[in-house]
Each structure stands twice: as C-alpha cells, then as structure tokens.
Design a protein around this motif. Structure first.
Motif, PDB file in Angstrom:
ATOM      1  N   GLY A 117       0.793  -1.227   0.000  1.00 50.45           N
ATOM      2  CA  GLY A 117       0.000   0.000   0.000  1.00 50.45           C
ATOM      3  C   GLY A 117       0.820   1.269   0.000  1.00 50.45           C
ATOM      4  O   GLY A 117       0.298   2.347   0.285  1.00 50.45           O
ATOM      5  N   ILE A 118       2.116   1.159  -0.337  1.00 49.09           N
ATOM      6  CA  ILE A 118       3.024   2.307  -0.307  1.00 49.09           C
ATOM      7  C   ILE A 118       3.191   2.853  -1.727  1.00 49.09           C
ATOM      8  O   ILE A 118       3.459   2.090  -2.669  1.00 49.09           O
ATOM      9  CB  ILE A 118       4.388   1.906   0.281  1.00 49.09           C
ATOM     10  N   ARG A 119       3.056   4.157  -1.891  1.00 52.60           N
ATOM     11  CA  ARG A 119       3.272   4.797  -3.186  1.00 52.60           C
ATOM     12  C   ARG A 119       4.774   4.877  -3.457  1.00 52.60           C
ATOM     13  O   ARG A 119       5.547   5.252  -2.575  1.00 52.60           O
ATOM     14  CB  ARG A 119       2.649   6.193  -3.178  1.00 52.60           C
ATOM     15  N   VAL A 120       5.196   4.542  -4.692  1.00 50.83           N
ATOM     16  CA  VAL A 120       6.612   4.377  -5.001  1.00 50.83           C
ATOM     17  C   VAL A 120       7.034   5.254  -6.178  1.00 50.83           C
ATOM     18  O   VAL A 120       6.368   5.277  -7.218  1.00 50.83           O
ATOM     19  CB  VAL A 120       6.930   2.906  -5.357  1.00 50.83           C
ATOM     20  N   ALA A 143       0.436  -0.361 -11.444  1.00 50.76           N
ATOM     21  CA  ALA A 143       0.896   0.854 -12.129  1.00 50.76           C
ATOM     22  C   ALA A 143       0.387   2.131 -11.455  1.00 50.76           C
ATOM     23  O   ALA A 143       1.051   3.169 -11.526  1.00 50.76           O
ATOM     24  CB  ALA A 143       0.446   0.816 -13.591  1.00 50.76           C
ATOM     25  N   ASP A 144      -0.757   2.067 -10.790  1.00 47.66           N
ATOM     26  CA  ASP A 144      -1.287   3.260 -10.124  1.00 47.66           C
ATOM     27  C   ASP A 144      -0.447   3.671  -8.926  1.00 47.66           C
ATOM     28  O   ASP A 144      -0.506   4.832  -8.497  1.00 47.66           O
ATOM     29  CB  ASP A 144      -2.727   3.026  -9.680  1.00 47.66           C
ATOM     30  N   LEU A 145       0.334   2.732  -8.369  1.00 48.51           N
ATOM     31  CA  LEU A 145       1.133   3.029  -7.184  1.00 48.51           C
ATOM     32  C   LEU A 145       2.618   3.199  -7.493  1.00 48.51           C
ATOM     33  O   LEU A 145       3.375   3.651  -6.635  1.00 48.51           O
ATOM     34  CB  LEU A 145       0.967   1.910  -6.142  1.00 48.51           C
ATOM     35  N   ILE A 146       3.044   2.820  -8.682  1.00 43.85           N
ATOM     36  CA  ILE A 146       4.469   2.866  -9.019  1.00 43.85           C
ATOM     37  C   ILE A 146       4.697   3.808 -10.193  1.00 43.85           C
ATOM     38  O   ILE A 146       4.218   3.571 -11.304  1.00 43.85           O
ATOM     39  CB  ILE A 146       5.010   1.464  -9.373  1.00 43.85           C
TER      40      ILE A 146
END
Length: 394
Positions: A117-120, A143-146
């Motif tokens: 759940g961490i944005r990267v 892809a939404d978070l990285i």
C-alpha cells in the motif's frame, strides 16, 4: 534483449504464452517452427524471456514470474520476493506511505512496497531496465502506485517522500562483484547522505561488508532466507539505535539483536560436547554468535571458528544442531575406515576453518557407498588443531 516493446504487442504476448513452458532442449525445434509465422527476432526474444521467467520463478514464485519481464542482470541482482516483502512490511509498520526507490532495477522492491500500500517513485538510469520495471508494474496491476522514472538517482529530489530506499549496483561488467563500498554505483557515502535526508532511510548492501565500513549512524541488519544469507540492510531511523546489529531469519522472521551497550564478548572455548550447533549465516555475519551461544549455554570449539558446542540439546531457530559421535584428528584413512565400519552410504561434508574441499574429500573416503546409513562430517579446528567431528542432525 535490447527492446522490450515487441514483446508487449499482442503478437509478442501471444508468443510468450506459447513458449512459456519450453524446455531448453526443445528450444531449437520450437524456434524453427515458430519462425515460419513470426519474425525471427521476436521468436528469439520470446524464448529468451521464457528462459528468464523460468529462472526467476525461484525468486518471485511461478505465478508472478510467469507474468513479469526480466533482463539477465535483473534476474541475478533483484531482491528475492520474500525478502522484499519483509522489508516492505517494516516500512509499513513504521508508517511509511511513500518511498523513493533509488536504483530500482526491474522493480522487485517497488512491487513489494506497492503491495504493502506504499506509493513508489522507482528510479533507474538504464532505459531498458526502466521499461522492464514499468512493464512489471503494469503486469501485476500496480501501475497506479508505481511511478518509474529514468534518471540519475543522484539528481532526483526525494523531498516529500516518507522514506528513501537505495540499492546501489555492486557489480560491474568489467570487474564483476564489487567489494569496496565506495566503488558501488552510487558510492555508499552518497547513499548514506541520501538516506539521512529522509524521515526513514534504508540501504541494501552486500552481506560481506566489513563491519568497520558500516556508518556509525546506522543500524545494520543481515537477512537469511531458508538458511541462505541474501543481503544486508543499513537502517537510518528517527528513533533507532545507532550501532545496533540484527540477524533476521526468513520465513519465520525470527530475529536476534544487540545494541552497542548489550553486545556480549566472544564466548569461551571449551571441549567439544555432545552437541554441535551451526549458527545461521545471518547470525555469523551480524557478529551475534555470542548471543546465540549464551542462549544455548554453550561455548566455541575454537576461538576463530563459529561452531558452538554444548552438552544439552536446545531448540533454537538461530542454529542447526548435530549430535556428535566421534572426534578425530584429520586423517583421510581414519575417516574412510570409520565410514566403512558404520556402513555409511550418504555423507554430508561441512567445513569451517579447513582448506580441504568437501567434494574432494567425499570422493576419497566414499568412492562407493559402504551401506545405506548417513553421516555428517565437519572439517574444522578444535583448539587450533585440524579435526574431524562426525555426527548427525539432532
């Protein structure tokens, strides 16, 4: 594999599905057949990618590896999924919600962070590597978070991120494995400065790093997975304990730790008792053998050898126990006679503090099985003398 784009087309993806289970011995026949309908370069790229996916299954699991994309270096140097997951859990437990992943490679750690759940922000300077990391984020629905950015990590502004994670390159095409931390790319000193700018920082380093090269501000952690030491990490935490050492054993996540004011002196040397304990490699690398020896009520068989001996059998996750039946001066002839007498057909050879190669000794003393029984022989030193200890797992 210099261009990933053809493999991301419908034709490329279909080819990957077709060749995914191709055995190495069948590659030539499969390639010959497929080249009748597809470009030769695309067929070669698909078969190469299938081969990489098969190799990567050990690190990432068959399901993920079967959907991901790899480069040869990416397979070799990426973080094992179990280790990356453990680290991401540590970040999450510290309240991290965003991380700058510098030198991200093909995205192994970025994937674990995102699944926690961490944005990267994943950064690498190699165009192909960035393309692979981007494809992996998309393939795994992350892809939404990285965000993958092609850039020199030394020029990236990490302000605003809760944490910084740096995985410097520790190999070069010309010199192979790099042992000097200042020869990492980027150098360890730069990585430390980048970590110290963030609320929380972590640096992945080689597990064999000399302890004197570890920055005074860092907590150092060595991680093993199923008994194999995989990496070391330097942590820079706001409420950490500079100078602390920790060994973590996966998959159990059992850990032994000592801070500078609680570290024990080296254990005493004592005669070999009934049991010999072989500490996990992470314990040895972290210089925490004394802490494990204390729990086992044991001592060392030699001041320079990380084997613990004790008279009682204790259950511990930090060492493997063996019951010792014989202690002999090193002698190929005597060992061969003993194995024949015991009807040993399966021999495990371990060594620590010995120049003898296990396979060479096995060929000499057991050219053919003497029976169906098994034994373990330790080639080591006891109080400075070359010694053989014979026994079996307790």
């Amino acid at each position: 594999m210099n261009d990933l784009a053809p493999l991301l087309t419908p034709e490329g993806r279909a080819l990957l599905d077709t060749v995914r289970d191709t055995a190495p011995a069948d590659e030539l026949a499969v390639a010959t057949r497929l080249r009748r309908e597809h470009p030769a370069e695309l067929v070669s790229a698909a078969l190469g990618q299938a081969r990489l996916r098969q190799r990567a299954a050990v690190k990432f699991g068959a399901e993920d590896a079967g959907r991901m994309f790899f480069t040869p270096n990416g397979v070799e140097q990426s973080t094992r999924a179990s280790v990356a997951t453990y680290r991401a859990e540590c970040f999450g437990a510290a309240g991290v919600r965003s991380v700058a992943d510098l030198c991200c490679g093909i995205g192994g750690d970025a994937i674990a962070f995102a699944r926690a759940g961490i944005r990267v922000l994943a950064v690498d300077r190699d165009p192909l590597t960035c393309a692979v990391a981007r494809a992996n984020a998309d393939a795994l629905g992350l892809a939404d978070l990285i965000e993958v950015r092609e850039a020199d990590v030394t020029e990236v502004d990490t302000a605003g991120y809760d944490a910084v994670f740096v995985d410097p390159a520790r190999r070069s095409s010309k010199r192979g494995r790099i042992f000097d931390p200042e020869a990492y790319s980027p150098p360890l000193s730069w990585a430390v400065s980048a970590a110290l700018k963030a609320p929380l920082g972590a640096l992945k380093i080689a597990p064999g790093i000399p302890h004197e090269a570890i920055p005074a501000e860092a907590e150092a952690e060595w991680i093993s997975d199923s008994g194999d030491v995989k990496e070391a990490v330097l942590w820079f935490r706001p409420n950490g304990t500079p100078g602390a050492r920790r060994a973590v054993l996966l998959p159990s996540e059992a850990g032994v730790r000592a801070s500078p004011d609680t570290m024990l002196p080296d254990p005493e040397v004592r005669p070999v008792g009934r049991y010999l304990y072989e500490p996990d490699g992470a314990v040895i690398r972290a210089h925490l053998v004394a802490e494990v020896a204390q729990d086992l009520e044991g001592g060392l068989i030699d001041a320079t050898i990380a084997y613990i001996t004790a008279d009682e059998l204790h259950t511990t996750p930090y060492a493997t126990a063996y019951e010792i039946t014989d202690q002999l001066p090193f002698s190929v002839k005597k060992l061969k006679a003993l194995l024949r007498e015991r009807e040993v057909g399966i021999l495990t050879v371990k060594k620590r503090g010995s120049a003898v190669e296990p396979e060479e000794l096995r060929r000499k003393v057991l050219p053919k099985p003497f029976g169906s029984k098994s034994a373990t022989v330790f080639l080591t030193r006891v109080a400075g003398a070359p010694t053989m200890l014979i026994g079996a797992p307790a």
